[in-house]
Design a protein around this motif. Structure first.
Motif, PDB file in Angstrom:
ATOM      1  N   ASN A 143      -2.419  -3.186   9.799  1.00 30.41           N
ATOM      2  CA  ASN A 143      -2.382  -2.291   9.717  1.00 30.41           C
ATOM      3  C   ASN A 143      -3.611  -1.657   9.819  1.00 30.41           C
ATOM      4  O   ASN A 143      -4.695  -1.280   8.921  1.00 30.41           O
ATOM      5  CB  ASN A 143      -1.749  -1.931   7.596  1.00 30.41           C
ATOM      6  N   ASP A 144      -4.558  -1.962  10.805  1.00 30.40           N
ATOM      7  CA  ASP A 144      -5.884  -1.961  11.536  1.00 30.40           C
ATOM      8  C   ASP A 144      -5.505  -2.160  13.611  1.00 30.40           C
ATOM      9  O   ASP A 144      -4.335  -3.254  13.192  1.00 30.40           O
ATOM     10  CB  ASP A 144      -6.629  -2.702  10.745  1.00 30.40           C
ATOM     11  N   GLU A 196      -6.305   6.346  15.747  1.00 31.52           N
ATOM     12  CA  GLU A 196      -4.952   6.574  16.143  1.00 31.52           C
ATOM     13  C   GLU A 196      -5.065   6.323  16.881  1.00 31.52           C
ATOM     14  O   GLU A 196      -3.835   7.984  17.848  1.00 31.52           O
ATOM     15  CB  GLU A 196      -4.342   7.032  15.168  1.00 31.52           C
ATOM     16  N   ASP A 232      -6.979  -6.370  10.778  1.00 35.48           N
ATOM     17  CA  ASP A 232      -6.554  -6.335  12.027  1.00 35.48           C
ATOM     18  C   ASP A 232      -5.978  -7.268  11.970  1.00 35.48           C
ATOM     19  O   ASP A 232      -5.855  -8.124  10.966  1.00 35.48           O
ATOM     20  CB  ASP A 232      -7.793  -6.210  12.307  1.00 35.48           C
ATOM     21  N   ARG A 283      -9.220  -6.245   0.846  1.00 37.07           N
ATOM     22  CA  ARG A 283     -10.599  -6.445   0.752  1.00 37.07           C
ATOM     23  C   ARG A 283     -12.090  -7.002   0.165  1.00 37.07           C
ATOM     24  O   ARG A 283     -13.253  -6.541   0.156  1.00 37.07           O
ATOM     25  CB  ARG A 283     -11.532  -4.737   1.119  1.00 37.07           C
ATOM     26  N   HIS A 292      -2.504  -3.990   3.708  1.00 40.69           N
ATOM     27  CA  HIS A 292      -3.839  -2.468   3.659  1.00 40.69           C
ATOM     28  C   HIS A 292      -3.949  -1.702   4.760  1.00 40.69           C
ATOM     29  O   HIS A 292      -4.413  -3.713   6.116  1.00 40.69           O
ATOM     30  CB  HIS A 292      -4.577  -3.859   3.086  1.00 40.69           C
ATOM     31  N   PHE A 293      -5.263  -1.149   4.380  1.00 38.42           N
ATOM     32  CA  PHE A 293      -5.985  -0.793   5.613  1.00 38.42           C
ATOM     33  C   PHE A 293      -6.875  -1.917   5.889  1.00 38.42           C
ATOM     34  O   PHE A 293      -7.267  -3.242   4.587  1.00 38.42           O
ATOM     35  CB  PHE A 293      -7.107   0.310   5.516  1.00 38.42           C
ATOM     36  N   SER A 294      -7.564  -2.001   7.253  1.00 35.70           N
ATOM     37  CA  SER A 294      -8.573  -3.755   8.157  1.00 35.70           C
ATOM     38  C   SER A 294      -7.646  -5.144   7.649  1.00 35.70           C
ATOM     39  O   SER A 294      -8.386  -5.421   7.886  1.00 35.70           O
ATOM     40  CB  SER A 294      -9.921  -3.562   6.771  1.00 35.70           C
ATOM     41  N   HIS A 348       0.704  -0.882  -0.073  1.00 40.12           N
ATOM     42  CA  HIS A 348       0.260  -0.091  -0.191  1.00 40.12           C
ATOM     43  C   HIS A 348       1.007   1.164   0.205  1.00 40.12           C
ATOM     44  O   HIS A 348       2.297   1.449   0.414  1.00 40.12           O
ATOM     45  CB  HIS A 348      -1.304  -0.284   1.109  1.00 40.12           C
ATOM     46  N   ASN A 354      -1.911   2.576  10.560  1.00 44.60           N
ATOM     47  CA  ASN A 354      -3.417   2.932  10.429  1.00 44.60           C
ATOM     48  C   ASN A 354      -3.919   1.868  11.923  1.00 44.60           C
ATOM     49  O   ASN A 354      -3.182   0.356  11.959  1.00 44.60           O
ATOM     50  CB  ASN A 354      -4.497   2.348   9.610  1.00 44.60           C
ATOM     51  N   SER A 391       1.732   5.244  13.502  1.00 43.87           N
ATOM     52  CA  SER A 391       0.284   6.578  13.403  1.00 43.87           C
ATOM     53  C   SER A 391       1.204   8.113  13.149  1.00 43.87           C
ATOM     54  O   SER A 391       2.302   7.698  13.640  1.00 43.87           O
ATOM     55  CB  SER A 391      -0.480   6.911  14.199  1.00 43.87           C
TER      56      SER A 391
END
Length: 431
Positions: free
Chosen positions: A257-258, A316, A239, A188, A235-237, A36, A280, A309
């Motif tokens: 990245n979550d 954050e 977790d 995602r 990537h974001f999400s 990312h 993130n 962050s």
């Protein structure tokens, strides 16, 4: 040692060897590239091995000379010996380590070493209650279903592409020293890498998860244990892990990245983990909403080795709660937690409407939160925040007991360090 697969190229950044009792063995080093545009590292290399006793780890940097090296977590106090392009250090017990050859908060090419305890009581491949993946590449698809009573074993050197799923089951296990990869799924999309819905008594142990398209491990139900897993996301999400009610997360590593550890249901415990929080999310996340009361969480003896962050987003902070539901979240204890490298907000404990929660205008509160023996080695560039939304949504009974920030103990509200809203909070104690 575990074999690498002949179809997988080893890291061009690092070579790792392990010396014990006069015998030197090479440990296969995997390489991942950042995925990312916001990622701070360009690559991440990792390797793993099992051991007891004492070993010498030798790392050779293949691309550049070595001018500096440190091994985190800081709390392990590991001394390094540099010689040319090689560094050596000793390990006397298992753990997860970041070997870094660069100074500063953002590291371009980290190397992670997963020194595991021995993999004991390995199940037999011919046991009908066992699904066995041996060394090599395996394709299992998006939703590989695990029934009650089944064990899935990923042997060292196994590289399994796909996702595991179970629902309304009991006593299921995923374990071993192999790798589970979500690299074939678009970002995602698909399920979480491991999804257990309404399951009781699950165990996830020893494996490494890489390239998830979204969350790594999401378990609902109760009495689950997540132990010695290694989680990577770009990537974001992406977790880390949540375990339903009465769950345990222990001796595990998260580079995600979550949110890393999600304290969502009741009575989650987390201990002896190592966290590298990417740009993130939060290492510890209370949750975003919910109408049910939730309580009884405990996180202890955890090293947050890096927090990247850099945006003033509500999610954050090292310890983060953005509660936007009607339930009361209460009885959280965080103790003996060290934050090695970070420069952003430490606490964000607030109630407010948010995009993930279903706002209840009449109720919703956070109560009885204790932070004890917390040390943040960096200097925050943005103040922490303790704040309710209004008198119907307060934050009450929060204690900061021996919380050290940048070498100084928190002694009270300070708008430059920790802002406390007097109108919507009660009994915020510093000692």
């Amino acid at each position: 040692m575990y074999p690498g697969d002949k179809f997988i190229a080893p890291s061009h950044q690092y070579k790792v060897e392990v010396l014990q009792n006069g015998r030197m063995q090479e440990s296969f080093v995997y390489l991942m590239h950042a995925q990312h545009y916001t990622n701070k590292s360009e690559t991440a290399s990792f390797t793993g091995f099992d051991f007891t006793g004492r070993v010498t780890v030798r790392v050779t940097r293949l691309t550049e000379d070595i001018g500096f090296c440190q091994v985190l977590p800081r709390s392990r106090g590991i001394a390094v010996r540099l010689a040319g392009r090689t560094v050596e250090f000793e390990l006397d017990r298992p753990g997860q380590f970041s070997v870094e050859f660069e100074r500063g908060l953002r590291i371009r090419h980290p190397l992670f070493i997963f020194a595991n305890p021995p993999d004991v009581d390995v199940p037999r491949p011919d046991d009908p209650r066992v699904t066995w993946f041996g060394p090599g590449v395996h394709e299992i698809g998006e939703k590989f279903v695990i029934p009650s009573g089944q064990t899935v074993y990923l042997a060292g050197g196994a590289y399994v592409k796909g996702q595991f799923f179970s629902e309304n089951a009991q006593k299921i296990t995923i374990r071993g020293r192999g790798i589970l990869s979500g690299e074939q799924f678009p970002v995602r999309t698909a399920h979480y890498m491991i999804t257990f819905r309404n399951v009781e008594q699950a165990l996830v142990e020893g494996i490494t998860l890489i390239h998830p398209p979204t969350h790594n491990i999401r378990l609902t139900g109760r009495d689950h244990v997540v132990r010695n897993v290694k989680l990577f996301g770009w990537h974001f999400s992406t977790d880390g892990a949540s375990t339903g009610s009465d769950g345990m997360i222990e001796d595990s590593f998260m580079h995600v990245n979550d949110d890393s550890i999600m304290l969502y249901e009741n009575n989650t415990s987390a201990r002896r983990c190592v966290i590298w929080q990417m740009e993130n999310g939060a290492p510890f996340q209370f949750g975003w909403g919910g109408e049910e009361d939730r309580s009884g969480h405990h996180a202890s003896d955890i090293d947050v080795i890096r927090v990247e962050s850099e945006w003033d987003n509500e999610n954050e902070a090292v310890f983060c709660a953005i509660h936007g539901g009607g339930g009361t979240k209460s009885d959280y204890l965080f103790e003996n937690i060290r934050i090695d490298n970070a420069d952003w907000r430490m606490f964000s404990i607030i109630t407010k409407p948010n995009r993930w929660g279903q706002w209840n205008p009449e109720a919703g509160a956070i109560r009885r939160v204790v932070f004890r023996n917390i040390e943040f080695y960096g200097t925050p560039r943005i103040a922490s925040l303790i704040m309710g939304h209004d008198e119907k949504h307060p934050v009450t009974d929060v204690t900061f007991d021996n919380v050290i920030v940048g070498g100084k103990k928190l002694a009270g509200a300070d708008p430059d360090v920790i802002a406390v809203d007097p109108e919507t909070t009660r009994n915020i104690v510093f000692k």
